[in-house]
Design an enzyme around this catalytic site. Structure first.
Site, mmCIF file in Angstrom:
data_model
loop_
_atom_site.group_PDB
_atom_site.id
_atom_site.type_symbol
_atom_site.label_atom_id
_atom_site.label_comp_id
_atom_site.label_asym_id
_atom_site.label_seq_id
_atom_site.Cartn_x
_atom_site.Cartn_y
_atom_site.Cartn_z
ATOM 1 N N CYS A 16 0.863 -1.190 0.000
ATOM 2 C CA CYS A 16 0.000 0.000 0.000
ATOM 3 C C CYS A 16 0.894 1.234 0.000
ATOM 4 O O CYS A 16 2.049 1.161 -0.433
ATOM 5 C CB CYS A 16 -0.984 -0.028 1.177
ATOM 6 N N ASN A 19 2.302 1.404 4.449
ATOM 7 C CA ASN A 19 2.597 0.136 5.125
ATOM 8 C C ASN A 19 2.341 0.211 6.628
ATOM 9 O O ASN A 19 3.027 -0.421 7.425
ATOM 10 C CB ASN A 19 4.031 -0.346 4.857
ATOM 11 N N CYS A 21 -1.363 0.646 7.473
ATOM 12 C CA CYS A 21 -2.802 0.342 7.575
ATOM 13 C C CYS A 21 -3.182 -0.874 6.714
ATOM 14 O O CYS A 21 -3.293 -1.991 7.213
ATOM 15 C CB CYS A 21 -3.654 1.550 7.181
ATOM 16 N N ARG A 22 -3.378 -0.647 5.404
ATOM 17 C CA ARG A 22 -3.995 -1.691 4.580
ATOM 18 C C ARG A 22 -3.112 -2.914 4.356
ATOM 19 O O ARG A 22 -3.545 -4.054 4.588
ATOM 20 C CB ARG A 22 -4.394 -1.107 3.208
ATOM 21 N N SER A 23 -1.888 -2.705 3.863
ATOM 22 C CA SER A 23 -1.078 -3.893 3.535
ATOM 23 C C SER A 23 -0.650 -4.675 4.776
ATOM 24 O O SER A 23 -0.589 -5.908 4.711
ATOM 25 C CB SER A 23 0.111 -3.551 2.625
ATOM 26 N N ASP A 136 -8.193 3.712 1.117
ATOM 27 C CA ASP A 136 -7.270 4.143 2.166
ATOM 28 C C ASP A 136 -8.066 4.632 3.384
ATOM 29 O O ASP A 136 -8.812 5.607 3.278
ATOM 30 C CB ASP A 136 -6.415 5.279 1.599
HETATM 31 P P1 4NP Z 1 -1.786 2.794 4.169
HETATM 32 O O1 4NP Z 1 -2.397 4.154 4.762
HETATM 33 O O2 4NP Z 1 -1.238 3.130 2.809
HETATM 34 O O3 4NP Z 1 -2.976 1.888 4.100
HETATM 35 O O4 4NP Z 1 -0.720 2.350 5.158
HETATM 36 C C1 4NP Z 1 -1.670 5.346 4.861
HETATM 37 C C2 4NP Z 1 -0.763 5.517 5.870
HETATM 38 C C3 4NP Z 1 -0.050 6.704 5.981
HETATM 39 C C4 4NP Z 1 -0.264 7.715 5.065
HETATM 40 C C5 4NP Z 1 -1.188 7.544 4.035
HETATM 41 C C6 4NP Z 1 -1.884 6.347 3.936
HETATM 42 N N1 4NP Z 1 0.447 8.939 5.174
HETATM 43 O O5 4NP Z 1 0.151 9.864 4.396
HETATM 44 O O6 4NP Z 1 1.355 9.046 6.018
#
Ligand code: 4NP
Length: 172
Positions: A16, A19, A21-23, A136
């Site tokens: 994702c 790294n 939340c989703r992945s 997201d």
């Molecule tokens: P992820 O979510 O891609 O599912 O881990 C996010 C985590 C952090 C950020 C964006 C999305 N960020 O902008 O820091």
């Protein structure tokens, strides 16, 4: 597909943006379900983000809480960033959304590496044209994390069910 003697037959990375939340949720759920199916030694799962902001950090507390509530262990995760050499170590790189797909595909050095990049929800039986991303949840409320968990569980079930065939498909 490459496989070392006694090593896993299929190496999957889920990717994702951050790294956290989703992945990582997909990583923990997929590993859990592979373990339950007796396939932990057959399929190896890693996760990474396309960005480097959270490298070394544990999972987002909201993602960890939802996983814990549903019986999964989020504690071992530490965020990593995907780089081109992940193509050396993985047979499949499954991305959470279109932007992640484009970013990972851009790292591929050969057409063969580009072929390894697929969308995670391409295995989701409930996905459709226009609904094939894992959204997201970072900017939203807790409901978004439950939505992600449900998508990830459903897709992980399909990947586990397909796992024996997947190893053959990827080796062709
Ligand atoms: P992820 O979510 O891609 O599912 O881990 C996010 C985590 C952090 C950020 C964006 C999305 N960020 O902008 O820091």
């Amino acid at each position: 597909m490459t496989s070392t003697c006694g090593g896993p037959q299929l190496r999957v990375a889920v990717v994702c943006l951050g790294n956290i939340c989703r992945s990582p949720m997909a990583d923990v759920v997929l590993e859990h379900k592979l373990d339950e199916a007796g396939l932990a030694d057959t399929v190896h799962v890693d996760s990474a983000g396309t960005g480097d902001w959270h490298r070394g950090e544990p999972m987002d507390p909201r993602a960890a809480a939802v996983l814990t509530e549903h019986g999964y262990d989020p504690s071992r995760h530490r965020a990593r960033q995907v780089t081109a050499d992940w193509f050396d170590d993985h047979d499949l790189i499954l991305t959470m959304d279109d932007a992640n797909f484009d970013d990972v595909a851009a790292l591929a050095r050969t057409p063969q590496e580009r072929e390894k990049v697929r969308k995670f929800r391409s295995y989701d039986p409930a996905a459709s044209l226009g609904d094939d991303e894992v959204p997201d949840p970072w900017y939203g409320g807790p409901d978004g994390f439950v939505t992600v968990l449900r998508m990830v569980e459903r897709t992980a079930d399909a990947i586990v069910a397909a796992a024996p065939g997947l190893t053959e498909e990827v080796s062709r």
